[in-house]
Design a protein around this motif. Sequence first.
Motif, PDB file in Angstrom:
ATOM      1  N   MET A 222      -7.298   7.481 -57.175  1.00 12.39           N
ATOM      2  CA  MET A 222      -8.626   7.867 -56.228  1.00 12.39           C
ATOM      3  C   MET A 222      -9.862   6.832 -56.332  1.00 12.39           C
ATOM      4  O   MET A 222     -10.932   6.804 -57.815  1.00 12.39           O
ATOM      5  CB  MET A 222      -9.003   9.249 -55.997  1.00 12.39           C
ATOM      6  N   ASP A 223     -10.388   5.154 -55.599  1.00 10.37           N
ATOM      7  CA  ASP A 223     -11.310   4.574 -56.506  1.00 10.37           C
ATOM      8  C   ASP A 223     -13.142   5.191 -55.399  1.00 10.37           C
ATOM      9  O   ASP A 223     -12.833   6.560 -55.412  1.00 10.37           O
ATOM     10  CB  ASP A 223     -11.194   3.045 -55.661  1.00 10.37           C
ATOM     11  N   VAL A 224     -13.457   4.204 -56.621  1.00 13.57           N
ATOM     12  CA  VAL A 224     -14.931   4.837 -55.422  1.00 13.57           C
ATOM     13  C   VAL A 224     -14.784   5.165 -54.233  1.00 13.57           C
ATOM     14  O   VAL A 224     -15.398   6.150 -53.049  1.00 13.57           O
ATOM     15  CB  VAL A 224     -16.198   4.182 -56.380  1.00 13.57           C
ATOM     16  N   GLU A 225     -14.123   4.577 -53.058  1.00  9.60           N
ATOM     17  CA  GLU A 225     -14.171   3.925 -51.449  1.00  9.60           C
ATOM     18  C   GLU A 225     -13.509   5.414 -51.281  1.00  9.60           C
ATOM     19  O   GLU A 225     -13.995   5.910 -50.633  1.00  9.60           O
ATOM     20  CB  GLU A 225     -13.744   2.785 -51.396  1.00  9.60           C
ATOM     21  N   ASP A 226     -12.612   5.943 -51.874  1.00  6.40           N
ATOM     22  CA  ASP A 226     -11.610   6.841 -51.279  1.00  6.40           C
ATOM     23  C   ASP A 226     -12.482   7.812 -52.032  1.00  6.40           C
ATOM     24  O   ASP A 226     -12.434   9.278 -51.089  1.00  6.40           O
ATOM     25  CB  ASP A 226     -10.176   7.064 -52.129  1.00  6.40           C
ATOM     26  N   PHE A 227     -13.154   8.837 -53.094  1.00  3.59           N
ATOM     27  CA  PHE A 227     -14.068   9.230 -53.383  1.00  3.59           C
ATOM     28  C   PHE A 227     -14.864   9.401 -52.117  1.00  3.59           C
ATOM     29  O   PHE A 227     -15.181  10.746 -51.608  1.00  3.59           O
ATOM     30  CB  PHE A 227     -14.939   8.986 -54.758  1.00  3.59           C
TER      31      PHE A 227
ATOM     32  N   HIS B 191     -13.332  10.969 -48.716  1.00  8.29           N
ATOM     33  CA  HIS B 191     -12.879  12.290 -48.889  1.00  8.29           C
ATOM     34  C   HIS B 191     -13.595  13.100 -49.306  1.00  8.29           C
ATOM     35  O   HIS B 191     -14.133  13.978 -49.298  1.00  8.29           O
ATOM     36  CB  HIS B 191     -11.506  12.230 -49.886  1.00  8.29           C
ATOM     37  N   GLY B 192     -15.099  12.450 -50.033  1.00 10.18           N
ATOM     38  CA  GLY B 192     -16.016  13.383 -50.852  1.00 10.18           C
ATOM     39  C   GLY B 192     -17.081  13.938 -49.174  1.00 10.18           C
ATOM     40  O   GLY B 192     -17.119  15.668 -49.039  1.00 10.18           O
ATOM     41  N   LYS B 193     -17.480  13.088 -48.568  1.00 10.06           N
ATOM     42  CA  LYS B 193     -17.209  13.266 -47.378  1.00 10.06           C
ATOM     43  C   LYS B 193     -16.820  14.384 -46.512  1.00 10.06           C
ATOM     44  O   LYS B 193     -17.430  15.763 -46.129  1.00 10.06           O
ATOM     45  CB  LYS B 193     -17.944  12.189 -46.222  1.00 10.06           C
TER      46      LYS B 193
ATOM     47  N   MET C 202     -14.897  16.627 -47.961  1.00 12.12           N
ATOM     48  CA  MET C 202     -14.828  17.663 -48.742  1.00 12.12           C
ATOM     49  C   MET C 202     -16.094  18.620 -48.036  1.00 12.12           C
ATOM     50  O   MET C 202     -16.195  19.905 -47.924  1.00 12.12           O
ATOM     51  CB  MET C 202     -14.695  17.661 -50.252  1.00 12.12           C
ATOM     52  N   VAL C 203     -17.206  17.714 -48.343  1.00 11.89           N
ATOM     53  CA  VAL C 203     -18.982  18.586 -47.518  1.00 11.89           C
ATOM     54  C   VAL C 203     -18.544  19.504 -46.393  1.00 11.89           C
ATOM     55  O   VAL C 203     -18.748  20.468 -45.831  1.00 11.89           O
ATOM     56  CB  VAL C 203     -19.507  17.426 -48.033  1.00 11.89           C
ATOM     57  N   GLU C 204     -17.394  18.396 -45.365  1.00 14.67           N
ATOM     58  CA  GLU C 204     -17.817  19.146 -44.225  1.00 14.67           C
ATOM     59  C   GLU C 204     -16.459  20.427 -44.183  1.00 14.67           C
ATOM     60  O   GLU C 204     -16.585  21.129 -42.966  1.00 14.67           O
ATOM     61  CB  GLU C 204     -16.667  17.950 -43.184  1.00 14.67           C
ATOM     62  N   TYR C 205     -15.315  20.460 -45.037  1.00 14.93           N
ATOM     63  CA  TYR C 205     -14.581  21.217 -45.396  1.00 14.93           C
ATOM     64  C   TYR C 205     -15.044  22.480 -45.570  1.00 14.93           C
ATOM     65  O   TYR C 205     -15.118  23.433 -45.193  1.00 14.93           O
ATOM     66  CB  TYR C 205     -13.735  20.805 -46.163  1.00 14.93           C
ATOM     67  N   ILE C 206     -15.962  21.743 -46.838  1.00 17.02           N
ATOM     68  CA  ILE C 206     -16.833  23.507 -47.043  1.00 17.02           C
ATOM     69  C   ILE C 206     -17.970  23.871 -45.695  1.00 17.02           C
ATOM     70  O   ILE C 206     -17.914  24.957 -46.315  1.00 17.02           O
ATOM     71  CB  ILE C 206     -17.218  22.632 -48.399  1.00 17.02           C
ATOM     72  N   CYS C 207     -19.077  22.472 -45.120  1.00 10.54           N
ATOM     73  CA  CYS C 207     -19.663  23.502 -44.344  1.00 10.54           C
ATOM     74  C   CYS C 207     -18.552  24.270 -43.467  1.00 10.54           C
ATOM     75  O   CYS C 207     -19.189  25.381 -42.682  1.00 10.54           O
ATOM     76  CB  CYS C 207     -20.128  22.449 -43.626  1.00 10.54           C
ATOM     77  N   GLU C 208     -17.797  24.204 -42.633  1.00 10.05           N
ATOM     78  CA  GLU C 208     -17.144  24.008 -41.552  1.00 10.05           C
ATOM     79  C   GLU C 208     -16.495  25.917 -42.617  1.00 10.05           C
ATOM     80  O   GLU C 208     -16.856  26.955 -41.592  1.00 10.05           O
ATOM     81  CB  GLU C 208     -15.564  23.232 -41.468  1.00 10.05           C
ATOM     82  N   TYR C 209     -15.790  25.941 -43.646  1.00  8.76           N
ATOM     83  CA  TYR C 209     -15.725  26.983 -44.349  1.00  8.76           C
ATOM     84  C   TYR C 209     -16.941  28.631 -44.169  1.00  8.76           C
ATOM     85  O   TYR C 209     -16.520  29.334 -43.443  1.00  8.76           O
ATOM     86  CB  TYR C 209     -15.289  26.624 -46.040  1.00  8.76           C
ATOM     87  N   LEU C 210     -18.423  27.787 -45.199  1.00  9.74           N
ATOM     88  CA  LEU C 210     -19.006  29.400 -44.822  1.00  9.74           C
ATOM     89  C   LEU C 210     -18.884  29.180 -43.694  1.00  9.74           C
ATOM     90  O   LEU C 210     -19.835  30.750 -43.694  1.00  9.74           O
ATOM     91  CB  LEU C 210     -20.131  28.109 -45.809  1.00  9.74           C
ATOM     92  N   SER C 211     -18.939  28.197 -42.706  1.00 11.61           N
ATOM     93  CA  SER C 211     -19.275  28.650 -40.937  1.00 11.61           C
ATOM     94  C   SER C 211     -18.879  29.599 -40.523  1.00 11.61           C
ATOM     95  O   SER C 211     -18.858  30.427 -39.676  1.00 11.61           O
ATOM     96  CB  SER C 211     -19.642  27.342 -40.210  1.00 11.61           C
ATOM     97  N   THR C 212     -17.733  29.891 -40.512  1.00 11.80           N
ATOM     98  CA  THR C 212     -16.643  30.411 -40.093  1.00 11.80           C
ATOM     99  C   THR C 212     -15.363  31.313 -40.606  1.00 11.80           C
ATOM    100  O   THR C 212     -14.763  32.097 -40.470  1.00 11.80           O
ATOM    101  CB  THR C 212     -15.053  29.322 -39.191  1.00 11.80           C
TER     102      THR C 212
END
Length: 584
Positions: A1-6, A9-11, A13-23
């Motif tokens: 995983m290079d910088v662009e991949d990170f 995927h970092g964005k 993951m943030v969306e995944y965390i927000c969705e997890y905590l919201s549901t």
Amino acid sequence: MDVEDFREHGKEMVEYICEYLSTLEERRVTPSVEPGYLSKLLPQQAPQEPEDWATIMADVDSKIMPGVTHWQHRRFHAYFPSGNSFPSILGDMLADAIGCIGFSWAASPACTELETIVLDWLGKAIGLPEEFLAFPKGSKGGGVIQTSASECVLVCMLAARAQAIKKLKQLHPSVEEGMLLSKLMAYCSKEAHSCVEKAAMICFVKLRILEPDEKCCLRGDTLRQAMEEDEAMGLTPFFVSTTLGTTSCCSFDNLPEVGPVCKRFPAVWLHVDGAYAGNAFICPELKPMLGGIEYADSFNTNSNKWLLVNFDCSTMWVRDRFRLTSALVVDPLYLQHGYSDAAIDYRHWGVPLSRRFRSLKLWFVLRSYGISGLQSYIRHHIRLAKRFEALVNQDRRFQVCNEVKLGLVCFRLKGSDELNQKLLSNINESGRLHMVPASVNEKYVIRFCAVAQNATEDDVDHAWEVITEFASELLETQHLEKVASVYYSGVAWLVTRGGRTCLRRLALFILRTCPVASAIYGFLDPSVLVGAEGYFGQLGSHATPSTLPLTIPQNRRKTNSWHEKEPQRRIRSQILTDKKQPFL
């Protein structure tokens, strides 16, 4: 995983965390899995070749999440809060990206200095004496972030042990340290956390566990008597661990009494564990609970419990940092640097050498919420606990079993421990709520703690509805079981005593003892009662409640048609008016 991949995927993951905590409310609080479930889903060997990120995240959803207990769920009321907030998550993310190992000032100056600063911030907000802070002129104290309260207790006991052995060695220079070690005695209340006992095991010292009073509070006279007894037997009291906000019921040891007792014994180190409750002292109205802290040598609280900071972040302060570090200093050449005399090296303050940049997330939280925001959060949880306490007190079937000062309520159904164990088991198995038990004054209680950051009064009301629903079902089942037991025992006694002559007593017994007697009686007529004698008689004299049937067999039952009502009326009248035969 290079910088662009990170970046991509970092964005994600943030969306995944927000969705997890919201549901979270859409999920069960606790997983419905059994031990070993995951080993059946994952391969026995690590992958030889790289795998696609999308495949990995798909496995998170299909294999990991089904086995997760959701501590941030609004229906999770077990243990104490597990701190969590977006500023803290971002702080950990940045710390992980920086990736420094701050074991000394030279290893990462900002890592060391920020920790010292934020610990002084928090210590002032809590109301600790200036002797516990690093920056006041002439102070020898200071704060440090440890992994957990267990580690705080352990390092303080290690420091106390080293101090006590040093003093004993001065008095008895020819005695081996192993012999001196065998003379050391530590003390704590029965309500103290189990980590005190584990620390004593690691330190190879004796621990005397003392009985608290009826409010689960360690009193000064109890400690004094125990220490005097041990000293008379040639032992040396060296460490006392007290608790402000115990795990079982959030009780408070009496520091104003315990402190002066400890001062009478020169080798004693007094530690105060405020893992949960210590955070609440940032509220001015709660600071009186900290009374007696002026006697302490060390104090800890877990900001990762009740200050919205993610684990791990257990904060600890000492009155004299040199007494602490002298017990833990190991200074090989490769760790030395030119500023050792002018700076703090936190590698001397605990067991591990390597240290994460944990002060970043605490700094982020303190700045993002401010002390006022954290005070509001704590006060809100206390109000929720008081609301739950009021609901318990309104139901005569229940009782509150602790003095509700903060966010924890201990309660139980009035009845046996087994009844309450069954109630909690049924609730937890449903996945609709999660709570844990405790023992308070030798009774099994259920702990309800306000945990979720955004919990509301509706969440408390919902929890109480679930609890009372299961309690009503359990009490009804228990009542029917008691009735059935009495019914079976009576039937067995009657059948084995008199055959045909006891039929009237049997029918009267049913009518008087069984809550569904009218329904049962509706199926019976004289011919059925006569037949019942032969049926029950076949069971013999060894019939027990577990072997007797609840109902008449199908071939002995008779439909309640209109043309059979008159015979039923006659026998019912005869039974109810018969005063000659005594009942049982």
